[in-house]
Design an enzyme around this catalytic site. Structure first.
Site, PDB file in Angstrom:
ATOM      1  N   ASP A  27      -9.606   3.213  -4.221  1.00  0.00           N
ATOM      2  CA  ASP A  27     -10.412   2.053  -3.864  1.00  0.00           C
ATOM      3  C   ASP A  27     -11.749   2.082  -4.594  1.00  0.00           C
ATOM      4  OD1 ASP A  27      -8.348   1.555  -2.138  1.00  0.00           O
ATOM      5  OD2 ASP A  27      -9.505   1.828  -0.300  1.00  0.00           O
ATOM      6  N   ASP A  50       0.840  -1.193   0.000  1.00  0.00           N
ATOM      7  CA  ASP A  50       0.000   0.000   0.000  1.00  0.00           C
ATOM      8  C   ASP A  50       0.882   1.253   0.000  1.00  0.00           C
ATOM      9  OD1 ASP A  50      -2.384   1.454   0.081  1.00  0.00           O
ATOM     10  OD2 ASP A  50      -3.237   0.213   1.673  1.00  0.00           O
TER      11      ASP A  50
END
Length: 709
Positions: free
Chosen positions: A260, A188
């Site tokens: 996302d 991430d």
């Protein structure tokens, strides 16, 4: 450098040769492949310019085709346990998902201890939730015949920003993950962006550490930079996910192409389309072992079954990794069947590995196509709209040559023959996923029936529509058009309408005796809506039986509306609407969206109106009884309390499908009055768009709306 070529003008054989060379599957293929693109680049796409990475050959990749699996993030949240993970792993095996390729059990953030790094400098799992340790969990996953994935961040650990970070410890963490036995790593960038790192430098260094791990263990690298503007704030282009394509194909098996796809428990269709469109910008850099990643699959997390089937179709044509985000133990059999469909998975897993692209222009309906290794083409006929539609292309536009084509509908398993037209009736928010292959003149001709189109209400003609507003007691005329796209006649097709209980449908004329190759025929029906029918939506579909088999159209919708307004100067916001949507929260009557604040624009308070956020549609039934609509529009002053971003919108008044008035871009601080002639308008919609600013803070107001009826 990659070369982008248009393959719509190439023969099928030449297409396959080019595609094989592009992916290293042909003998003597260069390591720097040529790539084929279908039609024009998607809207917003940037050309492949400058230094473009040269990916490693697919044979060196731990994921030569898009990987599949399940991730904990949406389904279990951030406080999952080893027992929960293993219970899901058991379900992947028992349900057949593992055999279908969903074989990576991927731990997202939350596995780490409250103090993520021990005194020895190594990452450590939560001892209470993972009492046997992270290596033991990987072993348990492997014992079930599955692979194990794990999560970290490319930035330094910053408490409160990310759960853990590998900054300053790349080689140690890569060695640790390999030693524990993990097969895939998601990296991430939450702490990475907080630390203002250069993502290319950080991810490249991490990739090198993974490849050089002390165990020599191959590991899939999912590069997950979700940073986008304006979703995350104002960041340089080089720090955003939309820039990853310039370097990620050289270092990772997949790279996130946008933020996302949703929030925990809330994956919406509009965000699926947003991520798909962003993912489509650079197909030229994808191929075997290197895949654009539009994020996870979201069954039963906010989408309808039809919308999830569409996501599966689009991700498949995009050659995207297929990672389930939901808890698969809770899914319906219908959702599992979508995930398990063999014909669909074969398209995603095609060894050619090319990412599909759009054929033709962007719009409410679109065609997306992906060349496959057997010289066929996978085609997604996409309907972004809110009503069913017919979507069509041609084999020639798909780059195929010949006079006859086999068409496999992957979702219905129907196999038919076409002479060149590739067409389907597609539900609202739906997609037909077809596999089109050159063949001989064999098989049942492809017969396509359009969704029922309503053409009149009583004696009044209306523009043909598959989404009609009507009143109880109305008599409707609807038509079903049959298209024979095959090479042989379709004889004696039998058409029937399926209507709600208590309604009647009567054929208005004889059924056609024959629909000739390349021809069409229309069958008309009279539909009676009983007096006293409750308000609400009702489906009307057609079924057709012929020598080509039996087919059913997507349903058209008849909405029985509340009565039309009556009187002069009727306050429209006080009249019941038919339906209303808002980009977030819900439309609010006589208050700013979200409620609690009066409708206020430029310091002036309006007692009546509707507060919404973009995009928004508010629909009213006028029934042809009104003559005028007046009011004003503006950005509510409450937007000033939530930040400077966004705060612009567009307003449109639409009557019976035609735009009657448009505001252009409306900014803060000004109300814009309008008066619209709505004479004979039956179906009125008030639309709000975000004026291309990303939709942030669009507290949009319809003010002091009055009608004369």
């Amino acid at each position: 450098m990659f070369t982008v070529r248009t393959w719509a003008a190439r023969t099928s054989a030449a297409l396959l040769t080019t595609a094989l060379a592009a992916t290293g599957l042909a003998a003597g293929a260069s390591a720097a492949p040529a790539t084929t693109a279908v039609g024009p680049a998607p809207a917003g796409a940037a050309p492949a310019t400058g230094a473009t990475p040269t990916p490693a050959p697919a044979s060196d990749s731990p994921s030569p085709t898009p990987y599949q699996g399940w991730n904990t993030y949406y389904g279990l949240g951030g406080d999952f346990t080893a027992d929960e993970v293993l219970d899901v792993a058991d379900f992947l095996v028992s349900s057949g998902l593992a055999d279908a390729g969903y074989d990576i059990v991927w731990l997202d953030g939350g596995w780490q201890d409250e103090v993520p790094r021990g005194d020895d400098g190594r990452l450590q799992g939560d001892a209470e939730r993972f009492p046997d340790g992270m290596a033991a969990l990987a072993d348990e996953i492997h014992d079930r015949g599955l692979r194990a994935g794990i999560y970290t961040d490319a930035g330094p650990y910053i408490p409160g920003t990310c759960g853990l970070g590998s900054g300053g410890h790349y080689q140690t963490d890569a060695d640790t993950f390999a030693e524990w036995g993990y097969d895939a790593v998601k990296v991430d960038f939450l702490c990475g962006i907080t630390a203002d790192l250069d993502p290319q430098e950080a991810f490249t260094a991490f990739a090198e550490a993974l490849r050089d791990n002390s165990s020599g263990r191959p590991m899939i690298f999912n590069l997950c930079n979700p940073v986008t503007s304006p979703d995350w704030g104002d960041y340089p282009e080089e720090q955003q996910s939309t820039w990853s394509w310039t370097y990620a194909p050289d270092i990772a098996e997949s790279w996130r192409t946008y933020t996302d796809v949703g929030f925990v428990g809330q994956i919406q269709f509009k965000d699926v389309l947003r991520n798909f469109d962003a993912n489509a910008r650079h197909p030229e850099v994808a191929g075997p072992g290197r895949f654009s990643d539009p994020d996870y699959l979201g069954p039963e997390l906010g989408m309808t079954t039809e919308e999830f089937r569409t996501q599966m179709s689009l991700w498949t044509v995009a050659a995207a990794p297929l990672v389930i985000s939901s808890d698969p133990r809770t899914l319906s059999q219908e959702s599992l069947d979508i995930l398990l469909d063999e014909d669909v998975l074969a398209i995603d897993q095609d060894r050619l590995g090319l990412q599909g692209t759009r054929v033709g222009g962007a719009g409410t309906t679109e065609t997306w196509a992906k060349p496959l290794a057997d010289s066929s083409v996978a085609v997604a006929l996409l309907n972004r709209g809110d009503r069913p539609a017919e979507v069509a292309t041609t084999a020639r536009d798909l780059g195929l040559r010949g006079r006859s084509f086999a068409v496999l509908d992957t979702w219905t398993d129907a196999r038919t023959q076409s002479s060149g037209t590739v067409r389907a009736a597609v539900p609202a928010h739906g997609a037909a996923l077809l596999r089109v292959t050159p063949t001989r003149h064999d098989g049942a001709p492809r017969l396509v029936a359009s969704p029922p189109a309503f053409t009149s209400v009583g004696a009044d003609a209306v523009a043909p529509t598959t989404d009609l507003l009507a009143a109880a007691g109305d008599r409707l005329t609807t038509e079903v058009t049959l298209h024979n796209d095959g090479s042989t006649p379709v004889r004696n097709p039998r058409v029937a309408l399926t209507v709600p209980s208590g309604w009647t449908a009567t054929a208005s004329g004889p059924a056609p005796r024959v629909v000739r190759p390349g021809g069409s025929a229309t069958v008309a029906f009279t539909v009676s809506v009983p007096a006293g029918t409750d308000t609400g939506g009702y489906d009307v579909a057609a079924s057709v039986t012929s020598g080509s088999g039996r087919l059913t159209t997507p349903p058209s919708r008849v909405t029985v509306a509340p009565g039309a307004p009556s009187g002069s100067d009727v306050v429209l916001s006080g009249h019941p609407w038919v339906s209303a949507t808002s980009g977030w929260l819900t439309p609010t009557v006589d208050q700013s969206v979200g409620g609690g604040s009066p409708l206020t624009v430029a310091g002036v308070v309006h007692e009546t109106g509707i507060g919404v956020a973009s995009p928004s549609h508010v629909r009213y039934y006028l029934g042809g009884a009104c003559t005028a609509l007046s009011g004003s529009v503006g950005i509510d002053d409450v937007v000033g309390t939530v930040g400077p971003e966004g705060g612009t919108a567009t307003f449109d008044v639409v009557g019976d499908g035609e735009t009657l008035w448009t505001s252009g871009t409306v900014e803060r601080g000004t109300a814009h009055p309008f008066t619209v002639d709505v004479t004979n308008i039956r179906d009125l919609t008030l639309q709000v768009g975000d004026a291309a600013d990303g939709g942030y803070n669009d507290r949009a107001d319809w003010l002091s709306l009055t009608t004369t009826c």
